[in-house]
Structure formats: structure tokens, C-alpha cells
Design an enzyme around this catalytic site. Structure first.
Site, short mmCIF file in Angstrom:
data_model
loop_
_atom_site.label_atom_id
_atom_site.label_comp_id
_atom_site.label_asym_id
_atom_site.label_seq_id
_atom_site.Cartn_x
_atom_site.Cartn_y
_atom_site.Cartn_z
N GLU A 230 22.59 98.35 2.28
CA GLU A 230 21.67 97.20 1.71
C GLU A 230 21.83 97.31 0.59
O GLU A 230 21.55 98.09 -0.38
CB GLU A 230 20.13 96.82 1.97
CG GLU A 230 19.57 95.38 1.54
CD GLU A 230 18.18 95.99 1.54
OE1 GLU A 230 17.63 94.63 0.32
OE2 GLU A 230 17.85 96.79 2.22
N CYS A 264 16.01 93.16 -4.60
CA CYS A 264 17.12 92.61 -3.92
C CYS A 264 17.11 91.49 -3.19
O CYS A 264 18.33 90.20 -2.76
CB CYS A 264 17.50 93.32 -3.36
SG CYS A 264 17.20 95.40 -3.34
#
Length: 461
Positions: A230, A264
Site C-alpha cells: 500500500e 494515504c
């Protein structure tokens, strides 16, 4: 013995100091994980579930202490950090509850004279490399399902948040997890790469930057093991002409500025239809001006510092460059006196008159700045939303759910939200596309990335 220090963004003092693991420590941990693997994978799933549930209970019981440590290590306001403990519990318990179904054998249709089925079996030792911005939430996504699936786990946490690894280890130990099944190591970057290359590591779960993801792929190249990556985002939101403007603005502003923008999946770009543009901008300015920037250990603070001064300087530079290119700032930084050069404390900012020639609309910011761009149609909004190297999440705001779903189908993202943003539902697959990474955590599908299929083909004679 080489040591590292965690400098708190609260006041610049040393909050934690620890030694890096030695070569002997690393070898012992890897050997212990390998030794523990076979007994653990053969432990009944219901026992693994019970131990993980107990570990979560032990963790939550120390919630106040853990929340305070998060605040001091990475700067999130104390009024919010207890929420990370609750999120850890929610995700862990969901994965525990769905494990029997997710890990059950997959039977095939009857075939005369044969019995055929597929099992999901563990990989071995999973190496989790976790970041500082949501230190428990990012880690739990891989750790708990990996353990439930029968893997052993080795955790390397950020040097900014080393206590997180220690607290999780304490919770699992208190819950009675067998020795070697879950361990942590405080590692240098070089030793982190070396661990990835060790024969006993069968999967790497990494959350971090795109350059960091490339280091992972290079480190494991040729080893034929899997990796979950990720790697961040530049997540867009689109407020349509028929959106509920108050709800949309409340949601997007929180999604952009929570955790000082260090998420994020935070909202970093906002596209607004002409018909509601002025109303959205006015409402956004009012909301942002209500933030209280200050020390995160004070209850009145709603916007804390960035993790370090260098991060704040990067955001300042990106913002100043956009203004030189024609962007217009809407927030007066002098209204936030804690915002000072040479510190990690940074005033929030809204920018209009932005476009994709500016880094603030294309490059990950990871700070409390939101660019707002006017659009004249859904088609223009979708084109701009997809005009990015990233694809983690996207958010659409409209009161027409059918139309919203049509727009959602065209977004290039791992998750698309309608009338909300910046949230991980553990029942849904957490996945990125393009430079936001690959692989999947959470949901039943998340177990597939921490196991391998094993086929059973039996002929009856």
C-alpha cells in the site's frame, strides 16, 4: 550497539530511544518464527481465534496509555488517538469473526469416482513493515489475518512509532500466544531489506511510499514470494451539482485535514461543479478556520503538528510553488499563530485557481492542504480524478445514488465512496491500483493474499 531516537513533534524532545536489533537478534527471531510455524499452523482455527480475541481485549484494556503514546510519537491530537484503538479492535474482531468462512475448504461439484476440493493453507513467516501515520491500523490489517491463517509474523515498525510494536507484542504474550508466533524487531533500513531476502520470509506486507515499495520489490526479486504494497495516494473527491453541500463539505474537509492530512487515503484534491462551487468554497473556508492548531497533548487542539519539521517544510514548499503559479490561498496563516517556520506546526490551507500543472494537484502532499478545482461537467471531473499516477480511493457526492454508481464505475481507484470518504470498512477489500500499490488486505479476500491454494484430487478405488 547502534541506537535510534524517536523525536516527538510535540516539542522536539526525545520520546523513545531503543537499540537496533543485532545480527544475532535477527537470526534468533527468524529461527524462532520458523520453529513456531508448524505447531501454529496445526493449531485448530478456533484456538487461534480465541488467542487473537484475548490479545485484542488486552490491547483495548490499555487504550488510554496507547492513545497517549500515539500522540507523543507522531503528533495526532489526544482527543482523536483513542479512536485508533477502537479502529484496531473493529478490524481485528471482524477478521477473527469471518476467518472460519474465509479459510474453509472450497468443494468442487461432485464428479463420479473422485473427491476434489481446495484448501487455503498458510505461507510461512509473514514480514510486516508498518508506517507511523496510522501505526496500529495499518499494522493490524496484515498481522491478525496472517496469524489467523496459520502464519507466523515478524513486525518491523517505523522508528517514529516503535512502542506500537512493543505494545502489540505485549498484548499477544498476555493472551498466551506461543513463543515465536508473533515477534518484532527494531531494524535499520539495510537490515529490513536483508530480512526480506531471508529464505524463511514468504510474504512481505508493506505500507509506505512509492520509493519504499520499489525497494521491497527489488529486495524480493527472484525469490518468487508475494508482497502486499500500500503505497499512498492523491485521492480525489467530486461534489456534483445535486450534492447535499453541507454534508459534502463537512465530509471532505474532515477527510482532508484529519491527522493533519497525513493519510494515504485522505482527500488531497477536490473537484466541484460550477453550480455549487461558490457555496462549497464559502462553507469550506468557514470550517477550516474553526480548526485549533496547537500542541496535540492539549484537549482543545483539533489540528496537531506534522510528524517532523522536514514534512512541514515540504508542504510549505509545494504550497508556495502553487501560489507562484497562480493558485490563490483562502486561509490566513496568521490566524494560526502556532504555525511557525522551523517547526512541524503548519496552518491548514485551501487553494483555488489550481490545475494539474501544479504539484499540489498531482504529487502526494501528505499535509493539511486541499486544492479546489472548478469543473463544468461530470465528464470533466472524472477525467481529472483519473488523471493521476495513484488510485487508492475516490469520493463522489450526489443525492442520486444511481448516477453516483455510474460515476463510481468509471473511477480508477481501489475503493470508491458515495457521500463519505477516508474510511476503511473491514468487510470490504482494501486495495490500490496504479502507483497506490497491489495486493489486498481486510475482507474475506484479504485472507487469499496471506495463504496459498492447495488442491486435493482424490480418486476412489
Amino acid at each position: 550497539m547502534e541506537r535510534f531516537q524517536t523525536i516527538t513533534p510535540v516539542d522536539g524532545s526525545v520520546y523513545v530511544e531503543r537499540p537496533f536489533a543485532t545480527a544475532s537478534d535477527i537470526n534468533a527471531a527468524l529461527e524462532s518464527a520458523s520453529k513456531a510455524y508448524s505447531p501454529w499452523k496445526n493449531t485448530p482455527l478456533e484456538v487461534r481465534q480465541a488467542i487473537c480475541r484475548k490479545a485484542v481485549e488486552c490491547f483495548v484494556a490499555r487504550g488510554d496509555e496507547i492513545a497517549e503514546e500515539i500522540t507523543w510519537m507522531m503528533g495526532r491530537p489526544i482527543s482523536y488517538t483513542k479512536g485508533e484503538v477502537a479502529g484496531f479492535e473493529e478490524r481485528a474482531m471482524h477478521m477473527i469473526d469471518i476467518a472460519p468462512e474465509a479459510l474453509s475448504p472450497m468443494p468442487l461439484p461432485d464428479k463420479a469416482g473422485f473427491r476434489r476440493y481446495i484448501k487455503r493453507v498458510p505461507l510461512g513467516t509473514v514480514f510486516v513493515v508498518a508506517p507511523w501515520n496510522y501505526p496500529y491500523l495499518t499494522a493490524v490489517n496484515a498481522i491478525v489475518p496472517a496469524l489467523l491463517a496459520g502464519n507466523t509474523v515478524l513486525l518491523k515498525h517505523s522508528a517514529q512509532t516503535p512502542l506500537c510494536a512493543e505494545r502489540m507484542a505485549e498484548a499477544f504474550a498476555e493472551a498466551g500466544l506461543p513463543e515465536g508466533v508473533f515477534q518484532y524487531l527494531h531494524l535499520s533500513h539495510a537490515d529490513t531489506e536483508s530480512v526480506m531476502q531471508h529464505d524463511s520470509i514468504r510474504h512481505v506486507a508493506f505500507t509506505g511510499s512509492v520509493p519504499g515499495g520499489r525497494v521491497v520489490e527489488k529486495a524480493i526479486a527472484g525469490r518468487f514470494i508475494s508482497a502486499g504494497l500500500e503505497l499512498g495516494g492523491k485521492d480525489p473527491a467530486y461534489i456534483c451539482h445535486d450534492a447535499n453541500v453541507p454534508n459534502a463539505v463537512d465530509t471532505v474537509i474532515d477527510g482532508a485535514f484529519f491527522n493533519s492530512g497525513q493519510s494515504c487515503c485522505g482527500m488531497e484534491r477536490l473537484y466541484v461543479h460550477d453550480a455549487v462551487y461558490d457555496d462549497v468554497v464559502d462553507a469550506a473556508v468557514k470550517l477550516v478556520n474553526q480548526y485549533q492548531l496547537g500542541r496535540p497533548d492539549e484537549a482543545s487542539t483539533t489540528l496537531g503538528p506534522l510528524v517532523r519539521t522536514a514534512s512541514a517544510d515540504f508542504v510549505r514548499g509545494q504550497t508556495e510553488e502553487a501560489i507562484l503559479q497562480g493558485a490563490k490561498p483562502l486561509i490566513d496563516a496568521s490566524d494560526f499563530p502556532a504555525s511557525q517556520l522551523g517547526t512541524p506546526y503548519l496552518a491548514p490551507q485551501l487553494l483555488i485557481n489550481v490545475d494539474h500543472s501544479m504539484r499540489v494537484m498531482t504529487e502526494e502532499t501528505f499535509g493539511p492542504v486541499l486544492g479546489i478545482q472548478r469543473v463544468s461537467s461530470d465528464e470533466e471531473a472524472l477525467r481529472l480524478m483519473n488523471e493521476s499516477e495513484f488510485g487508492l480511493t475516490a469520493a463522489i457526492f450526489t443525492e442520486d445514488e444511481g448516477r453516483g454508481e455510474q460515476l463510481a464505475d468509471s473511477t480508477e481507484s481501489g475503493t470508491v465512496f458515495l457521500n463519505r470518504c477516508d474510511y476503511l470498512d473491514p468487510g470490504l477489500a482494501w486495495v490500490g491500483v496504479k502507483n497506490s500499490g497491489r495486493g489486498c488486505t481486510l475482507s474475506k479476500i484479504g485472507f487469499e493474499h496471506l495463504t496459498r491454494p492447495k488442491s486435493y484430487h482424490f480418486k476412489r478405488v
